[in-house]
Design an enzyme around this catalytic site. Structure first.
Site, PDB file in Angstrom:
ATOM      1  N   CYS A  15       2.985  -5.070   7.176  1.00  0.00           N
ATOM      2  CA  CYS A  15       2.927  -4.804   5.426  1.00  0.00           C
ATOM      3  C   CYS A  15       4.068  -3.873   4.435  1.00  0.00           C
ATOM      4  O   CYS A  15       4.931  -3.565   5.107  1.00  0.00           O
ATOM      5  CB  CYS A  15       1.307  -4.044   5.047  1.00  0.00           C
ATOM      6  SG  CYS A  15      -0.374  -4.302   5.318  1.00  0.00           S
ATOM      7  N   HIS A  39       1.226  -1.388   0.246  1.00  0.00           N
ATOM      8  CA  HIS A  39      -0.180   0.001  -0.199  1.00  0.00           C
ATOM      9  C   HIS A  39       0.972   1.453  -0.085  1.00  0.00           C
ATOM     10  O   HIS A  39       2.014   1.093   0.466  1.00  0.00           O
ATOM     11  CB  HIS A  39      -1.303  -0.367   1.029  1.00  0.00           C
ATOM     12  CG  HIS A  39      -0.194  -0.592   3.300  1.00  0.00           C
ATOM     13  ND1 HIS A  39      -0.018   1.192   3.482  1.00  0.00           N
ATOM     14  CD2 HIS A  39       0.480  -1.206   2.997  1.00  0.00           C
ATOM     15  CE1 HIS A  39       0.800   0.959   3.936  1.00  0.00           C
ATOM     16  NE2 HIS A  39       0.607  -0.649   4.923  1.00  0.00           N
TER      17      HIS A  39
END
Length: 298
Positions: free
Chosen positions: A204, A185
């Site tokens: 992440c 992201h």
């Protein structure tokens, strides 16, 4: 000599300024025996990777904190990344990217709610409002004031952050279903990309210039050029763009590898895996046989 120092720094992921500062000196003093250990550990992990190759795929090398977009055996995009810290290491995995989400919301993982947000709310009751976060009981929104934060132990609610410039996922989320619930992201804190140490996330992978990667992933989807992405993001509406076919993605852990030009690269063993991995399979290593970028002779 200065050129040689710069070359050494490039091969070790350091700023190639030609100056033998503390980080460069530390890398220079690593004995060859440890470098061999890194290569053996990387070879084992690579040969043990179950990865289905395709014409186009994405590779995240965690120790290098970098992302590569590969097509037809050539790297078409290389991106600086921020990956998991030592308390929340990013996992090694293989998956398939199935969609790009613009202006995503962020459902905060339960561990972050419990260990970070609840203690923060005890000290600062206005925190959720300032961060554009909502408290949800099932599908219903409830007021943060209705929760006794001082007595919360195991939260029975979820917290979701609205999309916007404040959102922790930034403007783009790249979805890739997996059992670890991790993904790639954007971020609202882009200063971290300029740091030498980029092991800062909860697992992440944050990607610098992620819009370029998103445009590359959507290059086979009509109507989604980079300018189209920028225009859609400006509208501030959450939008899911499905890929017609999944793009394979592998998160790998290589502390030593050979590039296509024959140079050997090394990175710090940030999660301390090399020694244990080599010890567990000593004498049982098998060579990597599949070609392509990080998954080449690496």
């Amino acid at each position: 000599v200065t050129d040689a120092v710069r070359g050494f720094q490039r091969r070790h992921g350091l700023v190639p300024n030609g100056v033998v500062g503390p980080q460069t000196l530390r890398a220079l003093n690593v004995p060859a025996s440890k470098r061999v250990l890194q290569l053996r550990g990387s070879l084992h992990r690579l040969s043990d990777t179950d990865f289905t190759f395709a014409r186009r795929y994405v590779v995240v090398n965690l120790p290098a904190a970098s992302v590569e977009a590969v097509a037809n055996g050539k790297v078409e995009g290389r991106y600086v990344a921020v990956v998991g810290n030592t308390k929340h290491p990013s996992p090694t995995l293989t998956s398939g990217i199935n969609q790009v989400i613009l202006n995503p919301t962020w459902t905060v993982p339960l561990s972050i709610v419990k260990n970070e947000i609840v203690p923060r709310m005890r000290r600062d009751p206005g925190y959720l409002t300032r961060m554009h976060m909502r408290v949800l009981a099932g599908r219903n929104e409830v007021s943060p004031k209705s929760i006794a934060w001082s007595s919360v132990r195991s939260p029975n609610f979820t917290i979701r952050q609205d999309s916007g410039t404040w959102n922790a996922l930034g403007a783009v989320k790249i979805d890739m279903p997996n059992s670890h619930a991790v993904y790639m992201h954007d971020t609202n804190n882009k200063n971290a990309f300029d740091a030498q140490y980029r092991f800062l996330s909860h697992g992440c992978t944050r990607v610098q210039n992620v819009r370029e990667l998103a445009a590359w992933l959507l290059s086979d989807v009509p109507g989604w050029t980079r300018s189209d992405l920028d225009a859609a993001i400006t509208k501030e509406d959450r939008l899911e763009i499905k890929l017609p076919r999944r793009v394979p993605v592998a998160w790998i852990y290589l502390t030593g590898w050979k590039t296509n030009d024959g140079e050997v690269q090394f990175r710090d063993d940030i999660y301390d895996l090399d020694a244990s991995d080599v010890a567990s399979v000593r004498g049982k290593l098998r060579p990597a046989t599949k070609p392509g970028s990080y998954l080449d002779a690496r």
